[in-house]
Design a protein around this motif. Structure first.
Motif, PDB file in Angstrom:
ATOM      1  N   PRO A 153       0.532  -3.285   2.215  1.00  0.00           N
ATOM      2  CA  PRO A 153      -0.108  -1.953   2.306  1.00  0.00           C
ATOM      3  C   PRO A 153       0.859  -0.879   2.809  1.00  0.00           C
ATOM      4  O   PRO A 153       0.799   0.278   2.349  1.00  0.00           O
ATOM      5  N   LEU A 154       1.747  -1.215   3.742  1.00  0.00           N
ATOM      6  CA  LEU A 154       2.739  -0.247   4.224  1.00  0.00           C
ATOM      7  C   LEU A 154       3.666   0.189   3.115  1.00  0.00           C
ATOM      8  O   LEU A 154       3.991   1.380   2.964  1.00  0.00           O
ATOM      9  N   VAL A 155       4.116  -0.769   2.300  1.00  0.00           N
ATOM     10  CA  VAL A 155       5.034  -0.438   1.209  1.00  0.00           C
ATOM     11  C   VAL A 155       4.350   0.457   0.184  1.00  0.00           C
ATOM     12  O   VAL A 155       4.905   1.467  -0.268  1.00  0.00           O
ATOM     13  N   VAL A 156       3.115   0.094  -0.172  1.00  0.00           N
ATOM     14  CA  VAL A 156       2.395   0.891  -1.181  1.00  0.00           C
ATOM     15  C   VAL A 156       2.114   2.291  -0.636  1.00  0.00           C
ATOM     16  O   VAL A 156       2.240   3.302  -1.362  1.00  0.00           O
ATOM     17  N   TYR A 157       1.745   2.396   0.644  1.00  0.00           N
ATOM     18  CA  TYR A 157       1.491   3.709   1.239  1.00  0.00           C
ATOM     19  C   TYR A 157       2.756   4.557   1.274  1.00  0.00           C
ATOM     20  O   TYR A 157       2.723   5.769   1.016  1.00  0.00           O
ATOM     21  N   GLY A 158       3.886   3.925   1.566  1.00  0.00           N
ATOM     22  CA  GLY A 158       5.144   4.665   1.576  1.00  0.00           C
ATOM     23  C   GLY A 158       5.534   5.161   0.203  1.00  0.00           C
ATOM     24  O   GLY A 158       6.154   6.230   0.064  1.00  0.00           O
ATOM     25  N   LEU A 159       5.190   4.406  -0.836  1.00  0.00           N
ATOM     26  CA  LEU A 159       5.579   4.791  -2.193  1.00  0.00           C
ATOM     27  C   LEU A 159       4.613   5.791  -2.817  1.00  0.00           C
ATOM     28  O   LEU A 159       5.021   6.674  -3.584  1.00  0.00           O
ATOM     29  N   THR A 160       3.332   5.667  -2.506  1.00  0.00           N
ATOM     30  CA  THR A 160       2.336   6.508  -3.181  1.00  0.00           C
ATOM     31  C   THR A 160       1.751   7.579  -2.269  1.00  0.00           C
ATOM     32  O   THR A 160       1.202   8.572  -2.756  1.00  0.00           O
ATOM     33  N   SER A 162      -0.884   7.235  -0.615  1.00  0.00           N
ATOM     34  CA  SER A 162      -2.342   7.079  -0.587  1.00  0.00           C
ATOM     35  C   SER A 162      -2.674   5.611  -0.753  1.00  0.00           C
ATOM     36  O   SER A 162      -2.455   5.034  -1.826  1.00  0.00           O
ATOM     37  N   TRP A 163      -3.172   5.024   0.315  1.00  0.00           N
ATOM     38  CA  TRP A 163      -3.576   3.600   0.245  1.00  0.00           C
ATOM     39  C   TRP A 163      -4.446   3.291   1.444  1.00  0.00           C
ATOM     40  O   TRP A 163      -4.653   4.153   2.308  1.00  0.00           O
ATOM     41  N   GLY A 164      -4.972   2.112   1.527  1.00  0.00           N
ATOM     42  CA  GLY A 164      -5.785   1.709   2.657  1.00  0.00           C
ATOM     43  C   GLY A 164      -5.812   0.207   2.776  1.00  0.00           C
ATOM     44  O   GLY A 164      -5.343  -0.530   1.894  1.00  0.00           O
ATOM     45  N   TYR A 165      -6.398  -0.269   3.875  1.00  0.00           N
ATOM     46  CA  TYR A 165      -6.467  -1.716   4.078  1.00  0.00           C
ATOM     47  C   TYR A 165      -7.557  -2.016   5.095  1.00  0.00           C
ATOM     48  O   TYR A 165      -7.661  -1.355   6.147  1.00  0.00           O
ATOM     49  N   GLY A 166      -8.357  -3.020   4.808  1.00  0.00           N
ATOM     50  CA  GLY A 166      -9.364  -3.468   5.752  1.00  0.00           C
ATOM     51  C   GLY A 166     -10.371  -2.384   6.088  1.00  0.00           C
ATOM     52  O   GLY A 166     -10.970  -1.755   5.200  1.00  0.00           O
ATOM     53  N   VAL A 167     -10.553  -2.133   7.393  1.00  0.00           N
ATOM     54  CA  VAL A 167     -11.540  -1.154   7.842  1.00  0.00           C
ATOM     55  C   VAL A 167     -11.000   0.268   7.817  1.00  0.00           C
ATOM     56  O   VAL A 167     -11.746   1.215   8.051  1.00  0.00           O
ATOM     57  N   VAL A 168      -9.716   0.423   7.556  1.00  0.00           N
ATOM     58  CA  VAL A 168      -9.106   1.757   7.518  1.00  0.00           C
ATOM     59  C   VAL A 168      -8.795   2.101   6.058  1.00  0.00           C
ATOM     60  O   VAL A 168      -7.843   1.590   5.469  1.00  0.00           O
ATOM     61  N   TRP A 169      -9.598   2.970   5.506  1.00  0.00           N
ATOM     62  CA  TRP A 169      -9.411   3.328   4.091  1.00  0.00           C
ATOM     63  C   TRP A 169      -9.914   4.751   3.860  1.00  0.00           C
ATOM     64  O   TRP A 169     -11.081   5.032   4.122  1.00  0.00           O
ATOM     65  N   PRO A 170      -9.073   5.652   3.374  1.00  0.00           N
ATOM     66  CA  PRO A 170      -7.627   5.468   3.148  1.00  0.00           C
ATOM     67  C   PRO A 170      -6.841   5.734   4.434  1.00  0.00           C
ATOM     68  O   PRO A 170      -7.379   6.200   5.429  1.00  0.00           O
ATOM     69  N   PHE A 171      -5.508   5.503   4.375  1.00  0.00           N
ATOM     70  CA  PHE A 171      -4.638   5.824   5.500  1.00  0.00           C
ATOM     71  C   PHE A 171      -4.416   7.338   5.555  1.00  0.00           C
ATOM     72  O   PHE A 171      -4.115   7.958   4.530  1.00  0.00           O
ATOM     73  N   ASP A 172      -4.529   7.891   6.775  1.00  0.00           N
ATOM     74  CA  ASP A 172      -4.204   9.311   6.958  1.00  0.00           C
ATOM     75  C   ASP A 172      -2.820   9.521   7.561  1.00  0.00           C
ATOM     76  O   ASP A 172      -2.260  10.620   7.476  1.00  0.00           O
ATOM     77  N   ASN A 173      -2.287   8.487   8.182  1.00  0.00           N
ATOM     78  CA  ASN A 173      -0.961   8.614   8.796  1.00  0.00           C
ATOM     79  C   ASN A 173      -0.355   7.217   8.918  1.00  0.00           C
ATOM     80  O   ASN A 173      -0.990   6.200   8.618  1.00  0.00           O
ATOM     81  N   TRP A 174       0.902   7.196   9.416  1.00  0.00           N
ATOM     82  CA  TRP A 174       1.601   5.919   9.512  1.00  0.00           C
ATOM     83  C   TRP A 174       1.009   5.006  10.575  1.00  0.00           C
ATOM     84  O   TRP A 174       1.079   3.771  10.456  1.00  0.00           O
ATOM     85  N   PHE A 175       0.443   5.573  11.615  1.00  0.00           N
ATOM     86  CA  PHE A 175      -0.190   4.719  12.640  1.00  0.00           C
ATOM     87  C   PHE A 175      -1.332   3.905  12.030  1.00  0.00           C
ATOM     88  O   PHE A 175      -1.458   2.701  12.265  1.00  0.00           O
ATOM     89  N   GLU A 176      -2.168   4.584  11.211  1.00  0.00           N
ATOM     90  CA  GLU A 176      -3.258   3.865  10.555  1.00  0.00           C
ATOM     91  C   GLU A 176      -2.716   2.842   9.563  1.00  0.00           C
ATOM     92  O   GLU A 176      -3.282   1.759   9.391  1.00  0.00           O
ATOM     93  N   ALA A 177      -1.598   3.179   8.904  1.00  0.00           N
ATOM     94  CA  ALA A 177      -1.002   2.234   7.967  1.00  0.00           C
ATOM     95  C   ALA A 177      -0.531   0.967   8.682  1.00  0.00           C
ATOM     96  O   ALA A 177      -0.691  -0.153   8.179  1.00  0.00           O
ATOM     97  N   TRP A 178       0.016   1.136   9.890  1.00  0.00           N
ATOM     98  CA  TRP A 178       0.504  -0.030  10.633  1.00  0.00           C
ATOM     99  C   TRP A 178      -0.641  -0.919  11.121  1.00  0.00           C
ATOM    100  O   TRP A 178      -0.417  -2.093  11.452  1.00  0.00           O
TER     101      TRP A 178
END
Length: 441
Positions: A153-160, A162-178
């Motif tokens: 999910p981190l890689v996809v978020y960095g490339l696009t 816009s992504w999400g994972y689990g209970v956090v969808w979508p990611f708004d920042n890198w903290f949520e991505a981690w």
């Protein structure tokens, strides 16, 4: 009660041995789900179609046995996967009679009368539902958790962006991505912890349908006892013929010669004493030869050393006659019943004779243990290997001898060796001894 190891703390999953078992359960979840849904539904449709087509000449009674044979093969795959999660599902099928090819009415009747065929059919729909649902429940958390742990999910978020994972969808920042990493670790732990249990539940459910029924197990046991009884009777008849032949060709011939020599000596004793003395000398030699023949015959029936020293002493005596160096390790805390003791002795004697004749071994070993009502005998050597129970009468004779007592024999003999013959005999002990012993002959 058996310990359910997958109910322990999650950290237990990541121990080396347990991790492999958990991964194996998660890995078979996918083929279980696919095979249960697609395979079972296809087989169910084919079985129904073959039953509907039975009234049609030739087609119905040809297609139905073919479908049941394919179903039997698929159920065999389920049984192998069940063994990977600790569930043993024996094969309940009756052996196919000889000379019953597909397309014959006899083969159709055999398939229709086999209860295991209908149990397989009854399992197809419940198995499709159980395997697909439980397989997905075991697979999805593991795969989804592995995605988070591998930082996908981190890689996809960095490339696009816009992504999400689990209970956090979508990611708004890198903290949520981690947050995908700890979520993935949690899901992976849950998946690896529950996958073995879910697969075990499914396979236990399968065993309810695919295991032999009590009636079929009883019939199989009766058939085994019938076969072993017939083989025992044949073996005893062959043994009696051997004894009669040995008596006729050995001791009896020597005793006839002895009687003739004594009769001639009686006629010559007065008019030719020297000739009579020679005849008496020949009679004495004949009596000695007859005595040796009788001793050899008795040893082949029940060796005196076995009666005097028991199985341990008799096996040690056998080991002394083998050209290779034989290590004998025995742990018997009593004497066996005489028939079982004799069967075990002659089985070991046959294996050691094969070692001396065929193996070119330098060292060999005999291990004997009795535990929980089971005598286990292991005989091995470091010779050439390649022993085949179907290639001669020696090992096959051991199987027949042991089968009379519900015993079994297993042979491991790859080309190049080593050869290990493992024999098991259910039996009880009497006359307890104090300690085991080990010795090299």
């Amino acid at each position: 009660m058996e310990r359910l190891w997958w109910f322990e703390l999650p950290a237990h999953v990541f121990r080396r041995g347990e991790l492999w078992r958990a991964l194996r359960a998660a890995l078979i979840a996918l083929p279980v789900a696919v095979l249960s849904l697609a395979g079972n539904l296809v087989l169910f449709v084919l079985t129904v179609v073959s039953l509907v087509l039975i009234p049609l000449p030739f087609i119905g009674f040809t297609l139905f046995p073919v479908v049941t044979t394919v179903t039997r093969g698929v159920m065999g795959v389920h049984r192998r996967m069940a063994s990977w999660v600790g569930v043993d599902i024996p094969r309940p099928y009756r052996p196919v009679p000889p000379n019953t090819p597909f397309g014959t009415l006899r083969r159709f009747r055999f398939a229709m009368k086999d209860p295991a065929v209908w149990l397989d059919f009854a399992w197809l729909i419940p198995g499709a539902i159980s395997g697909f649902v439980l397989g997905l429940l075991a697979l999805v958390p593991t795969v989804y958790g592995l995605e988070g742990v591998l930082h996908i999910p981190l890689v996809v978020y960095g490339l696009t962006g816009s992504w999400g994972y689990g209970v956090v969808w979508p990611f708004d920042n890198w903290f949520e991505a981690w947050t995908s990493v700890p979520q993935g670790a949690l899901l992976l732990t849950i998946g690896l912890t529950t996958a073995p249990f879910l697969m075990w539940v499914h396979m236990k459910f399968a065993s309810f349908f695919l295991s032999p029924t009590g009636n079929s197990a009883l019939k199989e046991r009766v058939q085994v006892l019938t076969d072993t009884r017939a083989e025992t009777v044949d073996a005893q008849a062959a043994e009696l013929r051997r004894i009669e032949r040995d008596l006729h060709d050995g001791a009896q011939a020597q005793l006839v010669s002895l009687s003739m020599n004594i009769g001639l000596a009686e006629e010559l004793i007065r008019r030719d004493p020297e000739a009579a003395i020679k005849l008496l000398e020949e009679a004495r030699e004949s009596s000695g030869t007859a005595l040796n023949e009788l001793r050899h015959l008795v040893r082949g029936i029940h060796p005196p050393v076995l009666a005097e020293r028991g199985l341990e002493g008799a096996v040690r005596a056998l080991a002394l006659a083998v050209p290779a160096t034989v290590t004998v390790d025995v742990e018997l805390r009593g004497r066996l019943e005489a028939p079982v003791e004799s069967a075990a002795y002659f089985a070991v004697a046959e294996v050691l004779a094969n070692i001396a004749k065929h193996s070119n071994a330098r060292t060999a070993w005999v291990h004997m243990r009795h535990d929980d009502g089971l005598l286990t005998i292991g005989v091995g050597d470091d010779g050439d290997g390649g022993a085949d129970p179907t290639g001669g009468t020696g090992l096959r004779g051991i199987e027949r001898r042991l089968a009379a007592f519900d015993g079994t024999m297993m042979v491991s003999s790859p080309p190049g060796g080593p050869t290990v013959v493992t024999m098991e005999l259910p039996c009880t002990l009497s006359s307890p001894k104090t300690s085991p012993s080990s010795e090299t002959a």
